[in-house]
Design an enzyme around this catalytic site. Structure first.
Site, PDB file in Angstrom:
ATOM      1  N   ASP A   7       0.874  -1.173   0.000  1.00 26.13           N
ATOM      2  CA  ASP A   7       0.000   0.000   0.000  1.00 26.13           C
ATOM      3  C   ASP A   7       0.914   1.228   0.000  1.00 26.13           C
ATOM      4  O   ASP A   7       2.146   1.099  -0.169  1.00 26.13           O
ATOM      5  CB  ASP A   7      -1.015  -0.038   1.162  1.00 26.13           C
ATOM      6  N   CYS A  64       3.146  -3.141   3.966  1.00 22.30           N
ATOM      7  CA  CYS A  64       2.324  -1.973   4.311  1.00 22.30           C
ATOM      8  C   CYS A  64       3.035  -1.248   5.450  1.00 22.30           C
ATOM      9  O   CYS A  64       4.219  -1.506   5.691  1.00 22.30           O
ATOM     10  CB  CYS A  64       0.882  -2.366   4.648  1.00 22.30           C
ATOM     11  N   THR A  66       2.687  -1.340   8.786  1.00 28.65           N
ATOM     12  CA  THR A  66       3.070  -2.257   9.870  1.00 28.65           C
ATOM     13  C   THR A  66       3.333  -3.681   9.388  1.00 28.65           C
ATOM     14  O   THR A  66       3.940  -4.471  10.112  1.00 28.65           O
ATOM     15  CB  THR A  66       1.931  -2.344  10.897  1.00 28.65           C
ATOM     16  N   HIS A  97       9.769 -24.143   8.795  1.00 32.43           N
ATOM     17  CA  HIS A  97       8.711 -24.799   9.577  1.00 32.43           C
ATOM     18  C   HIS A  97       7.319 -24.649   8.979  1.00 32.43           C
ATOM     19  O   HIS A  97       6.515 -25.568   9.059  1.00 32.43           O
ATOM     20  CB  HIS A  97       8.672 -24.232  11.003  1.00 32.43           C
ATOM     21  N   HIS A 133       6.337 -30.921  10.468  1.00 35.51           N
ATOM     22  CA  HIS A 133       5.961 -29.596   9.965  1.00 35.51           C
ATOM     23  C   HIS A 133       4.906 -29.711   8.872  1.00 35.51           C
ATOM     24  O   HIS A 133       3.964 -28.914   8.824  1.00 35.51           O
ATOM     25  CB  HIS A 133       7.194 -28.851   9.465  1.00 35.51           C
TER      26      HIS A 133
HETATM   27  C1  RB5 Z   1      -1.984   2.796   6.368  1.00 34.82           C
HETATM   28  O1  RB5 Z   1      -1.972   4.033   6.985  1.00 34.82           O
HETATM   29  C2  RB5 Z   1      -1.709   1.694   7.377  1.00 34.82           C
HETATM   30  O2  RB5 Z   1      -2.851   1.495   8.151  1.00 34.82           O
HETATM   31  C3  RB5 Z   1      -1.307   0.424   6.676  1.00 34.82           C
HETATM   32  O3  RB5 Z   1      -0.174   0.662   5.917  1.00 34.82           O
HETATM   33  C4  RB5 Z   1      -0.975  -0.739   7.577  1.00 34.82           C
HETATM   34  O4  RB5 Z   1      -0.078  -0.383   8.570  1.00 34.82           O
HETATM   35  C5  RB5 Z   1      -2.123  -1.497   8.084  1.00 34.82           C
HETATM   36  O5  RB5 Z   1      -1.994  -2.530   8.763  1.00 34.82           O
END
Ligand code: RB5
Length: 143
Positions: A7, A64, A66, A97, A133
């Site tokens: 994203d 993304c 996080t 695994h 596994h």
């Molecule tokens: C976008 O702002 C953020 O929410 C996305 O990149 C991600 O971290 C979501 O899990």
């Protein structure tokens, strides 16, 4: 063929991953997004997850902010084992695994140097093939 997706939060780090793949002569297909303009991470998670689950691509990399949302979304697709990794030990272990077929990373969590090492570890570690596994992976697919 490696499927790539991100994203807006992961766009810049995806460019670093692309540079690594190009340098190492690895083929990839980029499913977007293609700028830092805000988008919805599930859209790209699903494109990559379906490309991997359907056999068009062998493995996938999703990024993304996080790594959490995009991995949750990818894991909704049957046959996908997306692993969110922020260290090389986990990247190695999830191949050995879990036979993870998608690597997820958080661009706001780790820097580009570590991310590229995680990618390198993930792509170069085979599944162990150990029966225990394999049995556990089969159980993941059960309801
Ligand atoms: C976008 O702002 C953020 O929410 C996305 O990149 C991600 O971290 C979501 O899990």
């Amino acid at each position: 063929m490696i499927a790539l997706g991100c994203d807006h939060g992961g766009y810049e780090l995806k460019q670093e991953v692309i540079a690594y793949l190009k340098k190492n002569g690895l083929e990839y297909k980029d499913f977007g997004c293609f700028s830092t303009e805000a988008v919805d991470y599930p859209d790209y998670a699903k494109l990559v997850a379906h490309a991997v689950a359907g056999g068009e691509c062998e493995k996938g990399i999703l990024i993304c902010g996080t790594g959490i949302g995009i991995s949750i979304a990818a894991n909704k697709v049957k046959g996908i084992r997306a692993a969110l990794c922020s260290d090389c030990f986990s990247a190695e272990a999830t191949r050995l695994h879990n036979d993870a077929n998608i690597l997820a990373m958080g661009a706001r969590v780790i820097g580009p140097g570590l991310a590229v090492k995680i990618v390198d570890t993930f792509l170069n570690t085979p599944f162990s093939g150990d029966e225990r596994h394999a049995r556990r992976i089969r159980k993941i697919e059960e309801d």
